[in-house]
Motif scaffolding. Structure first.
Motif, mmCIF file in Angstrom:
data_model
loop_
_atom_site.group_PDB
_atom_site.id
_atom_site.type_symbol
_atom_site.label_atom_id
_atom_site.label_comp_id
_atom_site.label_asym_id
_atom_site.label_seq_id
_atom_site.Cartn_x
_atom_site.Cartn_y
_atom_site.Cartn_z
ATOM 1 N N PHE A 1 -8.905 5.640 10.198
ATOM 2 C CA PHE A 1 -8.963 4.444 9.239
ATOM 3 C C PHE A 1 -8.923 4.751 7.741
ATOM 4 C CE2 PHE A 1 -11.678 1.857 6.707
ATOM 5 C CZ PHE A 1 -10.917 0.725 6.705
ATOM 6 N N ASN A 2 -9.727 5.701 7.352
ATOM 7 C CA ASN A 2 -9.955 5.930 6.006
ATOM 8 C C ASN A 2 -8.299 6.281 5.483
ATOM 9 O OD1 ASN A 2 -12.516 5.541 5.748
ATOM 10 N ND2 ASN A 2 -12.970 7.668 6.503
ATOM 11 N N ASN A 3 -7.463 7.060 5.930
ATOM 12 C CA ASN A 3 -6.242 7.418 5.723
ATOM 13 C C ASN A 3 -5.411 6.247 5.804
ATOM 14 O OD1 ASN A 3 -5.081 9.548 4.666
ATOM 15 N ND2 ASN A 3 -3.828 10.114 6.552
ATOM 16 N N PHE A 4 -5.480 5.324 6.616
ATOM 17 C CA PHE A 4 -4.611 4.058 6.730
ATOM 18 C C PHE A 4 -5.193 3.193 5.513
ATOM 19 C CE2 PHE A 4 -4.861 -0.421 7.783
ATOM 20 C CZ PHE A 4 -3.312 -0.622 7.907
ATOM 21 N N ALA A 5 -6.358 2.954 5.333
ATOM 22 C CA ALA A 5 -6.567 2.333 4.169
ATOM 23 C C ALA A 5 -6.065 2.899 2.922
ATOM 24 C CB ALA A 5 -8.330 2.032 3.988
ATOM 25 N N ALA A 6 -6.072 3.950 2.554
ATOM 26 C CA ALA A 6 -5.634 4.627 1.313
ATOM 27 C C ALA A 6 -4.017 4.384 1.474
ATOM 28 C CB ALA A 6 -5.982 6.143 1.447
ATOM 29 N N ILE A 7 -3.411 4.585 2.684
ATOM 30 C CA ILE A 7 -1.929 4.217 2.552
ATOM 31 C C ILE A 7 -1.432 3.025 2.241
ATOM 32 C CG2 ILE A 7 0.151 4.368 3.809
ATOM 33 C CD1 ILE A 7 -1.084 6.810 5.571
ATOM 34 N N LEU A 8 -2.196 1.892 2.652
ATOM 35 C CA LEU A 8 -2.153 0.762 2.581
ATOM 36 C C LEU A 8 -2.199 0.286 0.899
ATOM 37 C CD1 LEU A 8 -1.061 -2.105 3.386
ATOM 38 C CD2 LEU A 8 -3.579 -2.571 4.310
ATOM 39 N N GLU A 9 -3.410 0.845 0.416
ATOM 40 C CA GLU A 9 -3.719 0.563 -0.921
ATOM 41 C C GLU A 9 -2.586 1.170 -1.761
ATOM 42 O OE1 GLU A 9 -7.364 1.631 -4.081
ATOM 43 O OE2 GLU A 9 -7.691 1.666 -1.948
ATOM 44 N N GLN A 10 -2.015 2.154 -1.514
ATOM 45 C CA GLN A 10 -0.905 2.916 -2.289
ATOM 46 C C GLN A 10 0.310 2.125 -2.195
ATOM 47 O OE1 GLN A 10 -0.739 5.943 -4.204
ATOM 48 N NE2 GLN A 10 -2.555 6.963 -3.459
ATOM 49 N N ILE A 11 0.681 1.537 -0.950
ATOM 50 C CA ILE A 11 1.921 0.490 -1.067
ATOM 51 C C ILE A 11 1.503 -0.575 -1.597
ATOM 52 C CG2 ILE A 11 3.124 -0.973 0.849
ATOM 53 C CD1 ILE A 11 2.531 1.401 2.686
ATOM 54 N N LEU A 12 0.574 -1.275 -1.699
ATOM 55 C CA LEU A 12 0.285 -2.669 -2.340
ATOM 56 C C LEU A 12 0.106 -2.335 -3.893
ATOM 57 C CD1 LEU A 12 -2.173 -4.283 0.143
ATOM 58 C CD2 LEU A 12 0.297 -4.745 -0.366
ATOM 59 N N SER A 13 -0.222 -1.016 -4.086
ATOM 60 C CA SER A 13 -0.338 -0.676 -5.751
ATOM 61 C C SER A 13 0.907 -0.065 -6.191
ATOM 62 C CB SER A 13 -1.321 0.370 -5.788
ATOM 63 O OG SER A 13 -2.674 -0.540 -5.423
ATOM 64 N N HIS A 14 1.967 -0.071 -5.288
ATOM 65 C CA HIS A 14 3.224 0.557 -5.748
ATOM 66 C C HIS A 14 3.908 -0.213 -6.882
ATOM 67 C CE1 HIS A 14 7.424 2.024 -5.309
ATOM 68 N NE2 HIS A 14 6.912 3.170 -5.556
ATOM 69 N N ARG A 15 4.004 0.341 -8.116
ATOM 70 C CA ARG A 15 4.811 -0.538 -9.225
ATOM 71 C C ARG A 15 4.261 -1.770 -9.500
ATOM 72 N NH1 ARG A 15 9.306 2.689 -10.804
ATOM 73 N NH2 ARG A 15 10.060 0.798 -11.919
ATOM 74 N N LEU A 16 2.901 -1.640 -9.366
ATOM 75 C CA LEU A 16 2.339 -2.925 -9.745
ATOM 76 C C LEU A 16 2.013 -3.257 -11.371
ATOM 77 C CD1 LEU A 16 0.513 -5.345 -8.473
ATOM 78 C CD2 LEU A 16 -1.406 -3.845 -9.061
ATOM 79 N N LYS A 17 2.487 -4.456 -11.782
ATOM 80 C CA LYS A 17 2.497 -4.484 -13.285
ATOM 81 C C LYS A 17 1.102 -4.472 -13.920
ATOM 82 C CE LYS A 17 6.772 -7.486 -13.396
ATOM 83 N NZ LYS A 17 7.346 -8.791 -13.806
ATOM 84 N N GLY A 18 0.866 -4.133 -14.931
ATOM 85 C CA GLY A 18 -0.324 -4.351 -15.962
ATOM 86 C C GLY A 18 -0.704 -5.744 -16.312
ATOM 87 N N GLN A 19 -1.855 -5.945 -16.688
ATOM 88 C CA GLN A 19 -2.117 -7.060 -17.088
ATOM 89 C C GLN A 19 -2.243 -7.004 -18.725
ATOM 90 O OE1 GLN A 19 -5.643 -8.661 -16.039
ATOM 91 N NE2 GLN A 19 -5.249 -10.735 -16.734
#
Length: 313
Positions: free
Chosen positions: A57-75
């Protein structure tokens, strides 16, 4: 001169193609490793409960976090600087339309302060509620909001986004149990993916036979006192290959049964919702007909009153 011009064009084209290729490889790697992590989670759930201590699970959570943070714009701040964002800023806006969502409850959690920690808490709550795939699908359908938060080339803006929502649907068959006060919600450290569980080298039969021949050659050319035990450990053939195959088939069968039960329950739920919607639709139609009839009667009465008033005048 013409050849020099063509050479310069080729070099510039190659330079432009390298970043696009790297971005495509990065997206493909994250989606592939996410699919592997989902499979390992499903396999592990057949034998034990998945909680915060599970490395899968810890690995899955890290992967999903990386996917949702991929090329995320800054504020952009008031001074024109760009401050980093967390994927939670996108999720809390794009998932507001999900019925009975947990956005407000996570926002009001006292022990979760940073935006990254709230995003990690949302992943755990969505998995326990079995709504993670629904959240992701709803967020991806809001294309306007997604474009506002992500740059071009992001995973959530590409074709891989549809694959992500589909592969997360299998996690609804797992019963997760998380503590929302543990160290896993610490937002001070970035998520790190462990790729070692998904790296596997399979040696072909031709390669194994060539290695055995090489060992025999070394053994025959060695001294007379040398024995196969002194040369090195022999190649161990997998005598339990059929047993392992049967175990894998049994695991897949159990998983298929669990998913079948979940899908059947989901179909029953949707059928009940459909029947309720049909009955409500009938009631609304009947109410509309009654209101139309009452409107016609009121119109006739008003016309009769108008005629009487005209006669009196």
């Amino acid at each position: 001169m013409a050849s020099l011009g063509l050479g310069g064009l080729n070099v510039s084209a190659r330079r432009k193609s390298v970043p696009s290729r790297n971005a495509a490889v990065e997206r493909r790697n994250l989606i592939t490793v996410c699919r592997f992590s989902v499979k390992t989670l499903i396999d592990r759930s057949c034998f034990e409960t998945i909680d915060d201590t599970s490395p899968e699970f810890n690995n899955f959570a890290a992967i999903l976090e990386q996917i949702l943070s991929h090329r995320l714009k800054g504020q952009i701040t008031w001074f024109g600087y760009e401050s980093p964002r967390s994927f939670w800023d996108y999720i809390r806006v794009a998932c507001r339309k999900v019925s009975h969502n947990c956005i407000c409850s996570i926002e009001n959690m006292e022990n979760v302060g940073s935006s990254r920690a709230k995003g990690r808490a949302w992943i755990r709550v969505a998995l326990m509620e079995k709504h993670l795939s629904e959240y992701i699908s709803t967020a991806l359908r809001d294309f306007k909001t997604t474009r506002r938060f992500y740059e071009d080339g992001a995973i959530v803006l590409g074709e891989e986004a549809n694959m992500l929502a589909g592969m997360l649907l299998g996690l609804n068959a797992i019963d997760f149990s998380f503590c929302l006060k543990g160290e896993g919600l610490d937002g001070s450290f970035p998520a790190v993916i462990d790729y070692t569980p998904y790296l596997k080298f399979t040696q072909s039969s031709d390669s194994i036979s060539s290695d055995e021949e090489e060992l025999r050659t070394l053994g025959s050319s060695g001294s007379e006192g040398s024995t196969p035990e002194n040369i090195g450990p022999p190649f161990i053939t997998d005598e339990n290959s059929w047993y392992n195959k049967c175990k894998r088939v049994e695991q897949k069968y159990r998983l298929a049964l669990e998913q079948k039960g979940y899908l059947e329950e989901l179909v029953r739920l949707r059928e009940n919702q459909l029947s309720e919607s049909v009955s409500q639709n009938k009631l609304l139609l009947q109410r509309i007909e009654d209101m139309d009839l009452a409107h016609k009667m009121e119109k006739e009465q008003l016309e009769y009153i108008i005629v009487e008033l005209q006669d009196q005048l």
